[in-house]
Design an enzyme around this catalytic site. Structure first.
Site, PDB file in Angstrom:
ATOM      1  N   HIS A  56       1.000  -1.443   0.181  1.00  0.00           N
ATOM      2  CA  HIS A  56       0.073   0.447   0.183  1.00  0.00           C
ATOM      3  C   HIS A  56       0.572   1.122   0.100  1.00  0.00           C
ATOM      4  O   HIS A  56       2.142   0.997  -0.188  1.00  0.00           O
ATOM      5  CB  HIS A  56      -1.342  -0.043   1.040  1.00  0.00           C
ATOM      6  CG  HIS A  56      -0.443   0.372   2.539  1.00  0.00           C
ATOM      7  ND1 HIS A  56      -0.118  -1.349   3.282  1.00  0.00           N
ATOM      8  CD2 HIS A  56      -0.165   1.416   3.886  1.00  0.00           C
ATOM      9  CE1 HIS A  56       1.143  -0.488   4.447  1.00  0.00           C
ATOM     10  NE2 HIS A  56       0.228   0.658   4.739  1.00  0.00           N
ATOM     11  N   HIS A  58       1.352   4.192   2.205  1.00  0.00           N
ATOM     12  CA  HIS A  58       1.915   5.236   3.047  1.00  0.00           C
ATOM     13  C   HIS A  58       3.658   4.491   3.344  1.00  0.00           C
ATOM     14  O   HIS A  58       3.789   3.978   2.904  1.00  0.00           O
ATOM     15  CB  HIS A  58       1.565   4.139   4.781  1.00  0.00           C
ATOM     16  CG  HIS A  58      -0.210   4.943   5.349  1.00  0.00           C
ATOM     17  ND1 HIS A  58      -0.683   3.644   5.651  1.00  0.00           N
ATOM     18  CD2 HIS A  58      -0.894   4.836   4.244  1.00  0.00           C
ATOM     19  CE1 HIS A  58      -2.226   4.297   5.672  1.00  0.00           C
ATOM     20  NE2 HIS A  58      -1.850   5.025   4.663  1.00  0.00           N
ATOM     21  N   ASP A  60       5.854   4.688   5.010  1.00  0.00           N
ATOM     22  CA  ASP A  60       6.707   3.642   5.635  1.00  0.00           C
ATOM     23  C   ASP A  60       6.973   2.571   5.306  1.00  0.00           C
ATOM     24  O   ASP A  60       7.881   1.871   5.697  1.00  0.00           O
ATOM     25  CB  ASP A  60       6.409   3.974   6.969  1.00  0.00           C
ATOM     26  CG  ASP A  60       5.113   3.441   7.414  1.00  0.00           C
ATOM     27  OD1 ASP A  60       4.270   3.836   6.616  1.00  0.00           O
ATOM     28  OD2 ASP A  60       4.959   2.434   8.474  1.00  0.00           O
ATOM     29  N   HIS A  61       6.184   2.490   3.985  1.00  0.00           N
ATOM     30  CA  HIS A  61       5.890   1.063   3.088  1.00  0.00           C
ATOM     31  C   HIS A  61       6.586   1.049   1.721  1.00  0.00           C
ATOM     32  O   HIS A  61       7.601   0.139   0.774  1.00  0.00           O
ATOM     33  CB  HIS A  61       4.652   0.454   3.375  1.00  0.00           C
ATOM     34  CG  HIS A  61       4.068  -0.517   4.567  1.00  0.00           C
ATOM     35  ND1 HIS A  61       4.232  -1.844   4.324  1.00  0.00           N
ATOM     36  CD2 HIS A  61       3.466   0.569   5.600  1.00  0.00           C
ATOM     37  CE1 HIS A  61       3.415  -1.563   6.161  1.00  0.00           C
ATOM     38  NE2 HIS A  61       3.234  -0.227   6.397  1.00  0.00           N
ATOM     39  N   HIS A 112      -7.403  -0.911   6.004  1.00  0.00           N
ATOM     40  CA  HIS A 112      -6.370   0.358   6.032  1.00  0.00           C
ATOM     41  C   HIS A 112      -6.453   1.125   5.058  1.00  0.00           C
ATOM     42  O   HIS A 112      -6.184   2.333   5.553  1.00  0.00           O
ATOM     43  CB  HIS A 112      -4.954   0.157   6.233  1.00  0.00           C
ATOM     44  CG  HIS A 112      -3.493   0.239   6.583  1.00  0.00           C
ATOM     45  ND1 HIS A 112      -3.759   0.688   7.958  1.00  0.00           N
ATOM     46  CD2 HIS A 112      -2.861   0.892   5.901  1.00  0.00           C
ATOM     47  CE1 HIS A 112      -2.533   1.422   7.887  1.00  0.00           C
ATOM     48  NE2 HIS A 112      -1.755   1.447   7.272  1.00  0.00           N
ATOM     49  N   ASP A 133       0.247  -4.285   6.095  1.00  0.00           N
ATOM     50  CA  ASP A 133      -0.566  -3.160   7.682  1.00  0.00           C
ATOM     51  C   ASP A 133      -2.130  -4.001   7.660  1.00  0.00           C
ATOM     52  O   ASP A 133      -2.941  -3.324   8.618  1.00  0.00           O
ATOM     53  CB  ASP A 133      -0.621  -2.178   7.565  1.00  0.00           C
ATOM     54  CG  ASP A 133       0.424  -1.081   8.115  1.00  0.00           C
ATOM     55  OD1 ASP A 133       0.866  -2.279   8.241  1.00  0.00           O
ATOM     56  OD2 ASP A 133       1.014  -0.323   8.208  1.00  0.00           O
ATOM     57  N   HIS A 171       5.317  -4.905  10.738  1.00  0.00           N
ATOM     58  CA  HIS A 171       5.460  -3.618  12.091  1.00  0.00           C
ATOM     59  C   HIS A 171       5.134  -4.742  13.494  1.00  0.00           C
ATOM     60  O   HIS A 171       4.866  -6.078  13.253  1.00  0.00           O
ATOM     61  CB  HIS A 171       4.084  -2.953  12.368  1.00  0.00           C
ATOM     62  CG  HIS A 171       3.811  -1.703  10.995  1.00  0.00           C
ATOM     63  ND1 HIS A 171       5.310  -0.731  11.645  1.00  0.00           N
ATOM     64  CD2 HIS A 171       3.224  -1.523  10.701  1.00  0.00           C
ATOM     65  CE1 HIS A 171       4.317   0.009  10.606  1.00  0.00           C
ATOM     66  NE2 HIS A 171       3.675  -0.434   9.748  1.00  0.00           N
TER      67      HIS A 171
END
Length: 259
Positions: A56, A58, A60-61, A112, A133, A171
């Site tokens: 996805h 975001h 942090d990915h 998410h 996530d 995570h």
């Protein structure tokens, strides 16, 4: 032979590193930071990064995707319906791709984010699930874009996969998720036992992943919304009759947001 290791990133992210040890080829899942991957490649001369899988959009990915693409010319896969940097192949529900000789099926798992996808390899002995996530060990992702109905449907879909499936989420949230799971089911010995075990692991700085779907079905409240005692706790929390599994899920997710 495929080996899978976790490259820690930021404070609690994992970048999953898949390694074809025979041909010295590797792939990564959700590289939010390029540095851990580049460090690994520098420490392992002769290896080639051939594929980057993204679940996805975001940061942090995805934050390291463009740099890794520029340095290695790896092929970048990601959800077709989201803005993924340097993406070469946009993926939708039901598509299949081959990575390091492994066949992966793509599942759309909105909740998410709306375009979130998961990668599933249906190995006869050890199936693999890279779920970003959506599904966490003992938990699930926040609903930043989707609805409770969407997330419950996505989790139900993943939960229908074989019990032996290894769950590679991204995570290290397991300990906090289990503390919540104990609040939901204080008398579930699987939950309390897992909390004790993961508490020991984390004290030793040991990773708590991957999980298995069998373990998640026993200890993850978001996969247990049809259990009478889980519904009872959700009803107590909201002061209403949460008449459907989706309503129970929504109540639990709202509770977890402020837990």
């Amino acid at each position: 032979m495929i080996q899978i290791d976790a490259l820690p990133a930021f404070t609690d992210n994992y970048i999953w590193l898949l390694q074809d040890t025979t041909n010295k080829r590797c792939a990564v899942v959700d590289p939010g930071d390029a540095a851990p991957v580049l460090s690994w490649l520098q420490a392992h001369p002769g290896w080639t990064l051939t594929d980057i899988l993204v679940t996805h959009h975001h940061a942090d990915h995805t934050g390291g995707v463009a740099e890794l693409k520029n340095v290695t010319d790896a092929r970048v896969y990601g959800p077709a319906d989201e803005n993924i940097p340097a993406r070469d192949v946009g993926l939708t529900d039901g598509q299949r791709i081959e990575v390091l000789g492994l066949d992966f099926q793509l599942f759309a798992v909105p909740g998410h984010t709306l375009g979130h996808i998961a990668y599933y390899h249906a190995d006869a002995s050890v199936p693999l699930l890279f779920c970003g996530d959506t599904l966490f060990a003992a938990g699930c992702g926040r609903l930043f874009e989707g609805t409770p109905e969407q997330m419950h449907r996505s989790l139900s879909r993943l939960g229908a996969l074989p019990d032996a499936t290894l769950v590679y989420c991204t995570h290290e949230y397991t300990l906090s998720n289990l503390r919540f799971a104990v609040a939901v089911e204080p008398n579930n010995p699987d939950v309390t036992g897992r909390l004790e075990e993961v508490t020991r692991w984390r004290a030793q700085n040991r990773i708590s992943l991957p999980s298995t779907l069998a373990l998640e079905h026993r200890t993850n409240p978001f996969l247990r919304v049809s259990q009478p005692l889980v519904k009872q706790k959700a009803d107590e929390r909201t002061g209403t009759d949460n008449a459907s599994p989706v309503a129970v899920f929504a109540a639990l997710r709202e509770w977890k947001n402020t837990f």
